[in-house]
Design a protein around this motif. Structure first.
Motif, PDB file in Angstrom:
ATOM      1  N   SER A  37       0.793  -1.300   0.164  1.00 14.89           N
ATOM      2  CA  SER A  37      -0.054  -0.260  -0.291  1.00 14.89           C
ATOM      3  C   SER A  37       1.636   1.175  -0.146  1.00 14.89           C
ATOM      4  CB  SER A  37      -0.950   0.046   1.075  1.00 14.89           C
ATOM      5  OG  SER A  37      -0.094  -0.353   2.414  1.00 14.89           O
ATOM      6  N   THR A  38       1.958   1.396   0.607  1.00 16.70           N
ATOM      7  CA  THR A  38       3.036   2.711   0.419  1.00 16.70           C
ATOM      8  C   THR A  38       2.952   2.697  -0.651  1.00 16.70           C
ATOM      9  OG1 THR A  38       3.830   1.850   2.372  1.00 16.70           O
ATOM     10  CG2 THR A  38       5.104   3.463   1.520  1.00 16.70           C
ATOM     11  N   ASN A  39       3.643   1.359  -1.392  1.00 17.14           N
ATOM     12  CA  ASN A  39       4.195   2.332  -2.939  1.00 17.14           C
ATOM     13  C   ASN A  39       3.386   1.906  -3.897  1.00 17.14           C
ATOM     14  OD1 ASN A  39       5.796  -0.606  -2.288  1.00 17.14           O
ATOM     15  ND2 ASN A  39       7.086  -0.139  -3.313  1.00 17.14           N
ATOM     16  N   ILE A  40       1.384   1.944  -3.553  1.00 19.16           N
ATOM     17  CA  ILE A  40       0.726   2.745  -4.374  1.00 19.16           C
ATOM     18  C   ILE A  40       0.203   4.366  -3.845  1.00 19.16           C
ATOM     19  CG2 ILE A  40      -1.787   2.944  -4.928  1.00 19.16           C
ATOM     20  CD1 ILE A  40      -1.203  -0.456  -4.261  1.00 19.16           C
ATOM     21  N   SER A  41       0.657   4.563  -2.692  1.00 17.54           N
ATOM     22  CA  SER A  41      -0.171   5.819  -1.605  1.00 17.54           C
ATOM     23  C   SER A  41       1.172   6.835  -2.791  1.00 17.54           C
ATOM     24  CB  SER A  41       0.197   5.828  -0.718  1.00 17.54           C
ATOM     25  OG  SER A  41       0.991   5.142   0.328  1.00 17.54           O
ATOM     26  N   ASN A  42       2.672   6.523  -2.462  1.00 16.85           N
ATOM     27  CA  ASN A  42       3.446   7.083  -2.767  1.00 16.85           C
ATOM     28  C   ASN A  42       3.531   7.147  -3.967  1.00 16.85           C
ATOM     29  OD1 ASN A  42       5.048   6.881  -0.127  1.00 16.85           O
ATOM     30  ND2 ASN A  42       6.765   5.117  -0.919  1.00 16.85           N
ATOM     31  N   THR A  43       2.940   6.577  -5.100  1.00 18.69           N
ATOM     32  CA  THR A  43       3.178   6.548  -6.215  1.00 18.69           C
ATOM     33  C   THR A  43       1.531   8.269  -7.249  1.00 18.69           C
ATOM     34  OG1 THR A  43       3.509   4.068  -7.462  1.00 18.69           O
ATOM     35  CG2 THR A  43       2.062   5.916  -8.910  1.00 18.69           C
ATOM     36  N   PHE A  44       0.592   7.783  -6.353  1.00 14.21           N
ATOM     37  CA  PHE A  44       0.186   8.924  -6.126  1.00 14.21           C
ATOM     38  C   PHE A  44      -0.029  10.580  -5.342  1.00 14.21           C
ATOM     39  CE2 PHE A  44      -2.721   5.211  -7.781  1.00 14.21           C
ATOM     40  CZ  PHE A  44      -2.536   5.612  -9.022  1.00 14.21           C
TER      41      PHE A  44
END
Length: 550
Positions: free
Chosen positions: A346-353
């Motif tokens: 989930s951290t990778n997803i939130s970081n991307t956006f």
């Protein structure tokens, strides 16, 4: 004091801030990397030995030959596919043109290296199509190595040629072709001697984009190369080596790949400069009406090619719902892969956006201000500013990432391992999309509108923000959407710059594929695919339905 205040007016301040920012985030890193490439690994002094070493050892110079072989083949096949497709879709009344355009754009703006990943699922050693043919006694050739890289590049990047050539053919003056027909030149001969030579700048521009993009691509050859090593992969391995990265050799390799890219750019400009290609475009060509079987087969062939190019998206989305047991897909469908990425990545997803949103806000503001400087306040200084902004457009993302790390890995400014260095990389690398879109719409805005506002007593700065900026908004936002799509999908610079805390979706896809966690990789790629589709729909809405062109 009055002269000082006059000098430090709003636009001069914007210019100074722009040059200072580019000096710190672009010029300084590249100069630092260039200096690093001449540092002796033994003494720490100046040397040319690193470059001699490159041409001395086959391990190094063969990667350059490999890169040129793959990139030239991909450019040739992309042109061979994109050119006739553009001609057929623009000149004939085939069905479903808008659907075809969306399919082709989606195949271009797909998440990083999912083309290679999808073709491994289809044509790999245990691929779906491979097993189908194996069951009937036919053993297909392997997808790995040179053949696989060229296949993936050609199917992913031919849309560049298609989009460039489509725009040129739509605006071409039909009277030239009519004159040729009156002189007895028609059919294939007319295409090769009149039509295509007239749009040669556009064809070479599309081919150049294929060349530059495939030269810079890291993920595809890393995943599907299997021993067929190219320069971006070698640069990554040299810098990220487990036994201690070699910044000197990585910098030297980065300089060589920049030289190759710039050399091809100059060759393209030299070819175009030899002739004049001016057209009035007063009489755009009419669409030729095909009937019956001819129309069906023309439509079928175009949809077939677009479908094969887009199959990577379909395969990934379907795969994301298939049950997995470790690296093996099992029978049945589930949401397990999505649950896993929500819990684990989930951290990778939130970081991307988060990073992409911050980068886009900066790009929109910079696009508004800098495009105005370039178009409305033309000068040699602003021309230099334009060149600096466009420079990252022709360099690989991995090279940009290494230059930033070499520059900011120690004092006086330390940014390595932070989210800031990733955002800087995204802004520098993707800003050209927003700038070019902004300048294009600014050329269409009559300067007299601003002059009228100023004559009514409104200051130039207020006129810009209250009038010009509002008129520019559609063009700026259109470019920003393209920048957004390419930013969320960015891998080559992210994989160099990320840490455990700053990983993005693209990086997570790469690491999951390397770990053979294909289900979670597919789920992550599907998130990017859906985001890309939504972004394209937003783009079409903002641009009034004119679609993406080059």
């Amino acid at each position: 004091m009055k002269q000082l205040r006059k000098f430090f007016n709003f636009w001069n301040v914007v210019r100074i801030v722009a040059f200072a920012t580019l000096a710190i985030t672009l010029v300084y890193p590249f100069v630092t990397m260039l200096k690093e490439s001449f540092v002796s690994q033994d003494t720490g002094g100046f040397t040319l030995a690193n470059y001699f070493e490159f041409f001395k050892y086959p391990y190094y110079y063969k990667t350059l030959l490999n890169s040129m072989s793959v990139v030239l083949a991909a450019t040739f096949f992309s042109t061979l596919i994109g050119l006739p497709m553009a001609y057929i879709t623009t000149r004939y009344n085939i069905w479903g043109k808008s659907i075809i355009n969306i399919m082709i754009i989606l195949s271009l703006l797909s998440p990083p290296f999912i083309g290679a990943y999808s073709w491994i699922l289809l044509l790999g050693r245990n691929g779906f199509i491979t097993n189908l043919f194996r069951n009937i006694g036919i053993e297909l050739p392997p997808i790995y190595g040179w053949t696989g890289i060229v296949l993936v590049f050609s199917l992913k990047f031919f849309p560049y040629v298609y989009l460039f050539v489509s725009g040129a053919l739509k605006s071409m003056d039909s009277s030239i072709e009519e004159a040729a027909e009156n002189l007895g030149v028609s059919g294939f001969k007319k295409l090769m001697t009149i039509t295509f030579p007239l749009i040669l700048p556009t064809i070479t521009a599309g081919a150049l984009m294929v060349f530059m993009t495939s030269l810079a691509d890291f993920g595809t050859p890393m995943l599907i190369g299997e021993g067929y090593k190219v320069l971006p992969v070698l640069i990554y391995e040299e810098y990220m080596s487990e036994i201690g990265g070699n910044a000197t050799i990585a910098s030297m390799l980065s300089v060589i790949i920049i030289i190759c890219a710039m050399a091809i750019l100059f060759v393209q400009k030299f070819i175009i400069a030899k002739k004049s290609y001016m057209m009035s475009a007063l009489r755009p060509p009419k669409v030729i009406a095909l009937k019956g079987g001819k129309r069906f087969w023309a439509t079928f062939v175009i949809f077939l090619v677009a479908g094969v190019a887009m199959v990577q998206q379909v395969v990934v989305v379907i795969t994301s719902f298939i049950k997995t047991k470790g690296p093996i897909f099992t029978k049945g469908f589930s949401l397990d892969s999505y649950r896993m990425i929500i819990n684990k990545l989930s951290t990778n997803i939130s970081n991307t956006f988060l990073y992409s949103t911050i980068a886009i806000i900066i790009m929109v503001i910079a696009g508004l201000l800098l495009s105005y400087l370039i178009v409305r306040r033309k000068s040699k200084v602003n021309g230099l500013l334009d060149i600096l902004i466009m420079f990252p457009y022709v360099i690989p993302g991995a090279v940009l990432g290494i230059s930033l790390l070499v520059a900011f890995n120690d004092g006086p400014i330390v940014l390595s391992g932070t989210a800031t260095i990733l955002i800087i990389a995204y802004v520098i690398r993707k800003l050209p999309y927003t700038i070019r879109s902004s300048t294009a719409i600014l050329y269409q805005i009559d300067p007299s509108i601003e002059e009228a506002s100023i004559n009514l007593g409104v200051s130039p700065m207020k006129t810009f923000f209250k009038t010009t900026a509002r008129l520019m908004a559609p063009g700026v936002l259109s470019g920003a959407v393209l920048s957004w799509i390419t930013t969320i999908n960015e891998l080559s610079s992210s994989v160099i710059l990320y840490t455990g805390r700053t990983g993005t979706i693209s990086v997570a896809i790469y690491t999951e594929v390397v770990r053979a966690s294909f289900g979670t990789a597919a789920a992550l790629a599907s998130i990017l695919t859906v985001t890309t589709i939504i972004s394209i729909l937003v783009f079409n809405k903002i641009s009034g339905g004119r679609g993406i062109t080059m």
